[in-house]
Design a protein around this motif. Structure first.
Motif, PDB file in Angstrom:
ATOM      1  N   LEU A 114       0.838  -1.201   0.000  1.00  0.00           N
ATOM      2  CA  LEU A 114       0.000   0.000   0.000  1.00  0.00           C
ATOM      3  C   LEU A 114       0.878   1.259   0.000  1.00  0.00           C
ATOM      4  CD1 LEU A 114      -2.873   1.061   0.201  1.00  0.00           C
ATOM      5  CD2 LEU A 114      -2.665   1.035   2.690  1.00  0.00           C
ATOM      6  N   GLY A 115       1.894   1.266   0.831  1.00  0.00           N
ATOM      7  CA  GLY A 115       2.825   2.398   0.872  1.00  0.00           C
ATOM      8  C   GLY A 115       3.500   2.587  -0.478  1.00  0.00           C
ATOM      9  N   ALA A 116       3.930   1.472  -1.064  1.00  0.00           N
ATOM     10  CA  ALA A 116       4.604   1.539  -2.359  1.00  0.00           C
ATOM     11  C   ALA A 116       3.656   2.112  -3.413  1.00  0.00           C
ATOM     12  CB  ALA A 116       5.080   0.145  -2.759  1.00  0.00           C
ATOM     13  N   LEU A 117       2.410   1.653  -3.369  1.00  0.00           N
ATOM     14  CA  LEU A 117       1.418   2.150  -4.333  1.00  0.00           C
ATOM     15  C   LEU A 117       1.241   3.659  -4.192  1.00  0.00           C
ATOM     16  CD1 LEU A 117      -0.874   1.573  -6.384  1.00  0.00           C
ATOM     17  CD2 LEU A 117      -2.400   1.182  -4.450  1.00  0.00           C
ATOM     18  N   LEU A 118       1.117   4.123  -2.954  1.00  0.00           N
ATOM     19  CA  LEU A 118       0.897   5.558  -2.743  1.00  0.00           C
ATOM     20  C   LEU A 118       2.118   6.380  -3.173  1.00  0.00           C
ATOM     21  CD1 LEU A 118      -0.970   5.421   0.696  1.00  0.00           C
ATOM     22  CD2 LEU A 118      -1.928   5.958  -1.555  1.00  0.00           C
ATOM     23  N   ILE A 119       3.307   5.850  -2.907  1.00  0.00           N
ATOM     24  CA  ILE A 119       4.514   6.579  -3.330  1.00  0.00           C
ATOM     25  C   ILE A 119       4.570   6.656  -4.859  1.00  0.00           C
ATOM     26  CG2 ILE A 119       7.055   6.497  -3.389  1.00  0.00           C
ATOM     27  CD1 ILE A 119       6.900   5.325  -0.534  1.00  0.00           C
ATOM     28  N   ALA A 120       4.207   5.541  -5.497  1.00  0.00           N
ATOM     29  CA  ALA A 120       4.232   5.521  -6.966  1.00  0.00           C
ATOM     30  C   ALA A 120       3.204   6.494  -7.542  1.00  0.00           C
ATOM     31  CB  ALA A 120       3.973   4.107  -7.483  1.00  0.00           C
ATOM     32  N   ILE A 121       2.125   6.731  -6.822  1.00  0.00           N
ATOM     33  CA  ILE A 121       1.140   7.706  -7.300  1.00  0.00           C
ATOM     34  C   ILE A 121       1.616   9.133  -6.981  1.00  0.00           C
ATOM     35  CG2 ILE A 121      -1.233   8.552  -7.041  1.00  0.00           C
ATOM     36  CD1 ILE A 121      -2.039   5.662  -6.355  1.00  0.00           C
ATOM     37  N   PHE A 122       2.149   9.282  -5.788  1.00  0.00           N
ATOM     38  CA  PHE A 122       2.539  10.614  -5.306  1.00  0.00           C
ATOM     39  C   PHE A 122       3.652  11.264  -6.142  1.00  0.00           C
ATOM     40  CE2 PHE A 122       5.546  13.037  -2.636  1.00  0.00           C
ATOM     41  CZ  PHE A 122       4.711  14.053  -2.189  1.00  0.00           C
ATOM     42  N   VAL A 123       4.699  10.499  -6.383  1.00  0.00           N
ATOM     43  CA  VAL A 123       5.882  11.116  -6.995  1.00  0.00           C
ATOM     44  C   VAL A 123       5.596  11.774  -8.352  1.00  0.00           C
ATOM     45  CG1 VAL A 123       8.201  10.622  -7.890  1.00  0.00           C
ATOM     46  CG2 VAL A 123       7.530   9.835  -5.627  1.00  0.00           C
ATOM     47  N   PRO A 124       5.053  11.041  -9.317  1.00  0.00           N
ATOM     48  CA  PRO A 124       4.811  11.718 -10.603  1.00  0.00           C
ATOM     49  C   PRO A 124       3.701  12.773 -10.527  1.00  0.00           C
ATOM     50  CG  PRO A 124       4.323   9.355 -10.767  1.00  0.00           C
ATOM     51  CD  PRO A 124       4.696   9.616  -9.351  1.00  0.00           C
ATOM     52  N   LEU A 125       2.798  12.596  -9.561  1.00  0.00           N
ATOM     53  CA  LEU A 125       1.673  13.530  -9.474  1.00  0.00           C
ATOM     54  C   LEU A 125       2.084  14.860  -8.856  1.00  0.00           C
ATOM     55  CD1 LEU A 125      -1.440  13.388  -9.952  1.00  0.00           C
ATOM     56  CD2 LEU A 125      -1.672  12.877  -7.521  1.00  0.00           C
ATOM     57  N   LYS A 126       2.922  14.815  -7.842  1.00  0.00           N
ATOM     58  CA  LYS A 126       3.206  16.006  -7.057  1.00  0.00           C
ATOM     59  C   LYS A 126       4.568  16.639  -7.304  1.00  0.00           C
ATOM     60  CE  LYS A 126      -0.636  16.424  -5.112  1.00  0.00           C
ATOM     61  NZ  LYS A 126      -1.445  17.616  -5.279  1.00  0.00           N
ATOM     62  N   VAL A 127       5.472  15.887  -7.899  1.00  0.00           N
ATOM     63  CA  VAL A 127       6.785  16.481  -8.171  1.00  0.00           C
ATOM     64  C   VAL A 127       6.912  16.645  -9.682  1.00  0.00           C
ATOM     65  CG1 VAL A 127       9.267  16.335  -7.738  1.00  0.00           C
ATOM     66  CG2 VAL A 127       7.674  15.124  -6.232  1.00  0.00           C
ATOM     67  N   LYS A 128       7.311  17.865 -10.093  1.00  0.00           N
ATOM     68  CA  LYS A 128       7.425  18.111 -11.539  1.00  0.00           C
ATOM     69  C   LYS A 128       8.474  17.193 -12.145  1.00  0.00           C
ATOM     70  CE  LYS A 128       6.300  22.894 -12.473  1.00  0.00           C
ATOM     71  NZ  LYS A 128       6.866  23.702 -11.369  1.00  0.00           N
ATOM     72  N   LYS A 129       8.213  16.761 -13.355  1.00  0.00           N
ATOM     73  CA  LYS A 129       9.130  15.845 -14.014  1.00  0.00           C
ATOM     74  C   LYS A 129      10.529  16.443 -14.111  1.00  0.00           C
ATOM     75  CE  LYS A 129       9.182  12.835 -18.063  1.00  0.00           C
ATOM     76  NZ  LYS A 129       8.545  12.494 -19.326  1.00  0.00           N
ATOM     77  N   SER A 130      10.579  17.751 -14.423  1.00  0.00           N
ATOM     78  CA  SER A 130      11.893  18.379 -14.592  1.00  0.00           C
ATOM     79  C   SER A 130      12.659  18.430 -13.262  1.00  0.00           C
ATOM     80  CB  SER A 130      11.722  19.789 -15.152  1.00  0.00           C
ATOM     81  OG  SER A 130      10.860  20.512 -14.296  1.00  0.00           O
ATOM     82  N   VAL A 131      11.917  18.615 -12.169  1.00  0.00           N
ATOM     83  CA  VAL A 131      12.564  18.648 -10.853  1.00  0.00           C
ATOM     84  C   VAL A 131      13.131  17.262 -10.518  1.00  0.00           C
ATOM     85  CG1 VAL A 131      12.141  18.958  -8.375  1.00  0.00           C
ATOM     86  CG2 VAL A 131      11.059  20.482 -10.031  1.00  0.00           C
ATOM     87  N   LEU A 132      12.349  16.244 -10.838  1.00  0.00           N
ATOM     88  CA  LEU A 132      12.820  14.879 -10.591  1.00  0.00           C
ATOM     89  C   LEU A 132      14.075  14.589 -11.396  1.00  0.00           C
ATOM     90  CD1 LEU A 132       9.471  12.854 -10.609  1.00  0.00           C
ATOM     91  CD2 LEU A 132      11.062  13.067  -8.692  1.00  0.00           C
ATOM     92  N   TYR A 133      14.041  15.020 -12.643  1.00  0.00           N
ATOM     93  CA  TYR A 133      15.206  14.754 -13.488  1.00  0.00           C
ATOM     94  C   TYR A 133      16.444  15.447 -12.932  1.00  0.00           C
ATOM     95  CZ  TYR A 133      18.209  14.193 -17.560  1.00  0.00           C
ATOM     96  OH  TYR A 133      19.259  13.877 -18.379  1.00  0.00           O
ATOM     97  N   GLU A 134      16.259  16.700 -12.529  1.00  0.00           N
ATOM     98  CA  GLU A 134      17.388  17.440 -11.933  1.00  0.00           C
ATOM     99  C   GLU A 134      17.937  16.704 -10.711  1.00  0.00           C
ATOM    100  OE1 GLU A 134      19.363  19.964 -12.686  1.00  0.00           O
ATOM    101  OE2 GLU A 134      18.282  19.666 -14.588  1.00  0.00           O
ATOM    102  N   GLU A 135      17.025  16.262  -9.854  1.00  0.00           N
ATOM    103  CA  GLU A 135      17.441  15.611  -8.610  1.00  0.00           C
ATOM    104  C   GLU A 135      18.207  14.315  -8.893  1.00  0.00           C
ATOM    105  OE1 GLU A 135      17.058  17.026  -5.565  1.00  0.00           O
ATOM    106  OE2 GLU A 135      18.369  15.381  -4.952  1.00  0.00           O
ATOM    107  N   LEU A 136      17.680  13.542  -9.834  1.00  0.00           N
ATOM    108  CA  LEU A 136      18.332  12.262 -10.110  1.00  0.00           C
ATOM    109  C   LEU A 136      19.625  12.446 -10.895  1.00  0.00           C
ATOM    110  CD1 LEU A 136      15.275   9.953 -10.867  1.00  0.00           C
ATOM    111  CD2 LEU A 136      16.726   9.994  -8.848  1.00  0.00           C
ATOM    112  N   LYS A 137      19.695  13.562 -11.624  1.00  0.00           N
ATOM    113  CA  LYS A 137      20.891  13.802 -12.449  1.00  0.00           C
ATOM    114  C   LYS A 137      22.057  14.308 -11.600  1.00  0.00           C
ATOM    115  CE  LYS A 137      21.125  17.021 -15.524  1.00  0.00           C
ATOM    116  NZ  LYS A 137      20.808  17.962 -16.595  1.00  0.00           N
ATOM    117  N   GLN A 138      21.712  14.986 -10.526  1.00  0.00           N
ATOM    118  CA  GLN A 138      22.777  15.560  -9.686  1.00  0.00           C
ATOM    119  C   GLN A 138      23.701  14.484  -9.159  1.00  0.00           C
ATOM    120  OE1 GLN A 138      22.303  18.418  -6.672  1.00  0.00           O
ATOM    121  NE2 GLN A 138      20.311  19.044  -7.430  1.00  0.00           N
TER     122      GLN A 138
END
Ligand code: PHE
Length: 449
Positions: free
Chosen positions: A390-414
């Motif tokens: 259940l936690g995993a499901l909610l995280i998988a919904i939360f991340v793309p929904l609430k964090v901008k794709k470009s912000v995620l890319y920046e974070e993972l690229k750093q």
């Protein structure tokens, strides 16, 4: 090193070791063999690997990015990203899951301590395979002994978390993890060279899909989350202590690979021996504890190796236990390190009390069942197959929904220079594959179709 009263890992290795320490523990070494044993072996193993790569790895990376992006604890990190919504309940759910988790995890941690004590005091010398099973069964059904060792395990956890995990874990992990690995290889060699070992190897490596049921699939999914510590925001917490210049994808990848290797080694150490010794692969939580002493006793200097193994095994279990208590304590104490000691004790003792019925499930409360399960099994099932997915499901919904794709890319690229293509693949997995797959597996078990 302290940065504005917040903990930080003193090195990149420190973070990987601690996160890997959280991941590698009873899940890979104790739980995997017994769950695989109950679910037919090979097919379960294969599905477990698939879930680990398709769901576990992307989720681990998702938790890492939330943690490092926000540099907050398991609850405030969600709050920081989505201030006015209820998403921080993901963190609260994680805290509850870790509370329950540690309450039964410590029972098994206690079993390791029992064996360690018996091995060191020479009580295991020269016993036959049946006698090991007998001695072990007698000991864990003794209520006083099981509670004492469970308490001991929790006390060790409290002491380290009270001092701050970072100091506690980093140093020791650097030696213990590689040593555990080497001992495992030795154990595998002994196990697969026993007479009749082949049957065990095929049991683990030859999938028999006729044994697959929706329950097996759910258990494989739960197990993949359990071994990687994902879905309960532990990895959010740990990565919040991480400086920005480290590569998240590389850390996640190495943790997944290390974990899979340990799972494979554990399987190869246990199943060949189970078949060679004529034991029952579906024996449940006691499986590892019944098999290991016999395998070690067939090695030259076996008891010495067994003691070394138990110490490392205990260490692996403790580093996972630290992370469970750490997530709760860090939410309560925030960035203020003053309350850490007090709260580590309060929560730790509360967990012990809550865990008492689990510890007694192998003795005094052995016949008491709820929904057809002992208290121990019920707690394990609730965490592994309900709260973690259940936690995993909610995280998988939360991340793309609430964090901008470009912000995620920046974070993972750093710190990693992650290529766009790989990022897109991750994003696809987390946005589409993970939520749908987890949802379907969970519904399937509820018998919705
Ligand atoms: N991954 C740990 C293990 O395999 C268990 C764990 C789950 C730890 C969730 C922390 C959080 O033993």
């Amino acid at each position: 090193m302290r940065v504005s009263q917040q903990e930080q890992w003193s090195s990149k290795l420190g973070f990987i070791l601690a996160a890997a320490g959280s991941a590698i523990g009873l899940g890979a070494i104790w739980k995997f063999p017994y769950i695989a044993g109950q679910n037919g072996g090979g097919a379960f193993f294969l599905i477990f690997i698939l879930f680990t790569l398709l769901l576990g790895l992307p989720l681990l990376l998702a938790e890492f990015s939330i943690g490092r992006l926000t540099q907050e604890n398991a609850v405030d990190s969600y709050r920081k990203i989505a201030p006015k919504a209820k998403w921080h309940w993901i963190g609260i759910l994680g805290m509850i899951a870790c509370f329950i988790l540690l309450s039964f995890y410590s029972v098994i941690g206690g079993w390791i301590i029992i064996y360690l004590y018996k091995a060191i005091t020479g009580q295991l010398n020269g016993l036959s395979s049946d006698q090991y099973t007998q001695v072990f069964g007698d000991t864990i059904s003794d209520p006083i002994i099981s509670l004492i060792v469970q308490l001991l395990f929790i006390l060790m956890t409290i002491v380290v978390v009270a001092r701050g995990v970072q100091k506690g874990i980093e140093q020791a992990s650097k030696i213990m993890m590689p040593a555990l690995f080497i001992l495992f290889i030795l154990l595998v060699i002994r196990s697969i060279t026993l007479d009749g070992a082949m049957a065990g190897i095929s049991f683990l490596l030859q999938p028999d899909f006729s044994k697959l049921t929706s329950k097996t699939i759910l258990e494989a999914m739960g197990q993949s989350f359990f071994t990687l510590s994902v879905g309960v925001s532990v990895m959010v917490t740990y990565s919040s202590y991480l400086p920005k210049n480290q590569s998240l994808p590389r850390s996640a990848f190495s943790i997944v690979v290390m974990n899979l290797v340990i799972v494979l080694l554990a399987g190869l150490a246990i199943f060949p021996a189970v078949f060679a010794l004529g034991l029952e692969p579906g024996a449940g939580p006691v499986l590892l504890f019944n098999v290991l002493p016999t395998v070690f006793s067939q090695l030259p200097l076996g008891m010495l190796f067994f003691i070394a193994f138990l110490i490392l095994f205990l260490f692996a279990a403790l580093t996972s236990a630290f992370s469970m208590l750490e997530i709760i304590v860090s939410v309560i104490t925030k960035k203020d390190i003053k309350g850490r000691k007090k709260w580590s004790w309060i929560i730790g003792i509360a967990i012990f009390i809550f865990g008492i019925p689990s510890a007694l499930s192998y003795g005094a409360l052995g016949d008491v069942t709820l929904l057809g399960k002992t208290f121990f099994d019920l707690m394990d099932y609730t965490v592994s197959n309900i709260l973690m997915p259940l936690g995993a499901l909610l995280i998988a919904i939360f991340v793309p929904l609430k964090v901008k794709k470009s912000v995620l890319y920046e974070e993972l690229k750093q710190g990693s220079g992650l290529k766009r293509g790989l990022f897109e693949a991750w994003y696809f997995l987390i946005r589409f594959v993970a939520p749908i797959l987890i949802f379907v597996v969970m519904l399937d078990v509820l018998g919705v179709w």
